[in-house]
Design a protein around this motif. Structure first.
Motif, PDB file in Angstrom:
ATOM      1  N   TYR A 100      41.129   7.542 -21.367  1.00 52.26           N
ATOM      2  CA  TYR A 100      41.211   8.405 -22.546  1.00 52.26           C
ATOM      3  C   TYR A 100      39.871   8.479 -23.265  1.00 52.26           C
ATOM      4  N   THR A 104      37.504  11.884 -23.271  1.00 55.03           N
ATOM      5  CA  THR A 104      37.180  12.481 -24.568  1.00 55.03           C
ATOM      6  C   THR A 104      35.678  12.553 -24.771  1.00 55.03           C
ATOM      7  N   SER A 107      34.096  15.212 -22.290  1.00 53.87           N
ATOM      8  CA  SER A 107      34.405  16.589 -22.692  1.00 53.87           C
ATOM      9  C   SER A 107      33.618  17.002 -23.918  1.00 53.87           C
ATOM     10  N   ALA A 108      33.559  16.118 -24.915  1.00 53.18           N
ATOM     11  CA  ALA A 108      32.830  16.441 -26.140  1.00 53.18           C
ATOM     12  C   ALA A 108      31.327  16.529 -25.901  1.00 53.18           C
ATOM     13  N   PRO A 130      35.797  20.574 -29.538  1.00 56.43           N
ATOM     14  CA  PRO A 130      35.973  19.126 -29.335  1.00 56.43           C
ATOM     15  C   PRO A 130      37.292  18.603 -29.881  1.00 56.43           C
ATOM     16  N   THR A 133      39.889  19.390 -27.119  1.00 62.44           N
ATOM     17  CA  THR A 133      39.768  18.523 -25.942  1.00 62.44           C
ATOM     18  C   THR A 133      40.280  17.116 -26.238  1.00 62.44           C
ATOM     19  N   THR A 134      40.038  16.641 -27.459  1.00 64.42           N
ATOM     20  CA  THR A 134      40.537  15.319 -27.844  1.00 64.42           C
ATOM     21  C   THR A 134      42.057  15.306 -27.856  1.00 64.42           C
ATOM     22  N   HIS A 137      43.500  15.447 -24.226  1.00 62.23           N
ATOM     23  CA  HIS A 137      43.481  14.175 -23.503  1.00 62.23           C
ATOM     24  C   HIS A 137      44.563  13.219 -24.008  1.00 62.23           C
ATOM     25  N   GLY A 179      39.998   7.957 -30.134  1.00 62.04           N
ATOM     26  CA  GLY A 179      39.679   9.381 -30.104  1.00 62.04           C
ATOM     27  C   GLY A 179      38.488   9.728 -30.987  1.00 62.04           C
ATOM     28  N   GLY A 182      35.288   8.327 -29.165  1.00 60.49           N
ATOM     29  CA  GLY A 182      34.865   9.134 -28.029  1.00 60.49           C
ATOM     30  C   GLY A 182      34.342  10.497 -28.450  1.00 60.49           C
ATOM     31  N   CYS A 183      35.022  11.137 -29.399  1.00 61.93           N
ATOM     32  CA  CYS A 183      34.612  12.450 -29.858  1.00 61.93           C
ATOM     33  C   CYS A 183      33.287  12.375 -30.611  1.00 61.93           C
TER      34      CYS A 183
END
Length: 287
Positions: A100, A104, A107-108, A130, A133-134, A137, A179, A182-183
């Protein structure tokens, strides 16, 4: 003539103006485009495994195969302990959380390069990408978590020493924590990759190495004492270990490590917002 212009201006439903502040997020505008966010989520979910045989089952197969491999290599060959947690629960849970985070983050980090054509043609709040996408996921994570619960209840019925706590109810907060982390890190990288394309290669390579600096295939109790500082500066260490404590009743994570991880998450997310907000003004001229 001036009055005619003013009267015409008053008829517009939306007026686009340049951003004057470094952190001008326009939250109301993002809320108004919430339908677009969910449309992006639906689009990404539908196209990820379009024209595939197994489709969403890959969400389960990928971490399950990794779990089997980790069980054979780290559990059987290397004989690394898991604090008494059954191998499947230990490795699957860690792999699920890491997948996860890495998904994340990846993608971001590629928001501007992946969506450059769309960004250059039509206006909408760029931050919706973003965000979508978060959220997308999280759907994958939910499918993997449901699979984990099957193994979880199997081992509970079997009598394995699993002792969940009431903190399992705070699991959604743990997901939000990961999240945001990662973002935030992804948005920082996305602002840099518009100018320095070779960072994409570094991100792919770095995220693979970072997993081994995170207690995914081993618990913190098995980590060497002289390398403890590595887990303090790695903000993913605390949430992964907390997950095991809450769900399995095994493991230990210092309070200052949790506080440092939360602080780093807030810092990275704030810096990511600032850089993302600043970069979206000029990225079309660079890409």
């Amino acid at each position: 003539m001036t009055k005619e212009v003013e009267n015409t201006r008053e008829k517009w439903d939306l007026i686009l103006e340049p951003k004057n502040k470094l952190l001008d997020l326009k939250i109301r505008e993002i809320i108004r485009y919430r339908d677009l966010v969910f449309m992006f989520v639906k689009r990404d979910f539908a196209t990820a495994y379009k024209q595939t045989i197994l489709g969403p089952l890959w969400y389960i197969i990928q971490p399950l195969v990794s779990t089997i491999m980790y069980t054979f290599v780290f559990g059987n060959l290397a004989n690394i302990g898991t604090d008494g947690i059954p191998y499947i629960l230990f490795y699957y849970g860690g792999t699920m959380l890491w997948t996860y985070f890495s998904s994340t983050f990846t993608s971001a980090s590629s928001v501007f390069t992946t969506n450059s054509a769309m960004f250059g043609k039509v206006y909408f709040p760029r931050l919706t990408v973003p965000i979508s996408t978060t959220i997308g996921h999280i759907i994958k994570l939910a499918i993997q978590f449901a699979t984990l619960l099957v193994f979880y209840f199997y081992y509970m019925i079997k009598g394995s020493p699993i002792q969940p706590s009431w903190w399992v109810l705070a699991f959604p907060l743990l997901i939000i924590w990961i999240g945001f982390l990662g973002c935030g890190l992804g948005m920082i990288i996305s602002a840099l990759t518009t100018k320095y394309r070779d960072l994409n290669q570094l991100v792919t390579f770095g995220i693979s190495l970072a997993m081994y600096a995170t207690p995914i295939v081993y618990p913190l109790s098995e980590a060497p004492a002289n390398l403890e500082w590595v887990f303090y500066i790695n903000p993913m260490s605390a949430p992964v270990e907390l997950f095991r404590i809450w769900f399995y009743g095994a493991g230990n994570v210092p309070g200052d490590m949790i506080a440092l991880s939360l602080g780093m998450t807030a810092f990275f997310f704030f810096i990511g917002l600032v850089l993302f907000n600043r970069n979206e003004r000029t990225f079309v001229d660079v890409i």
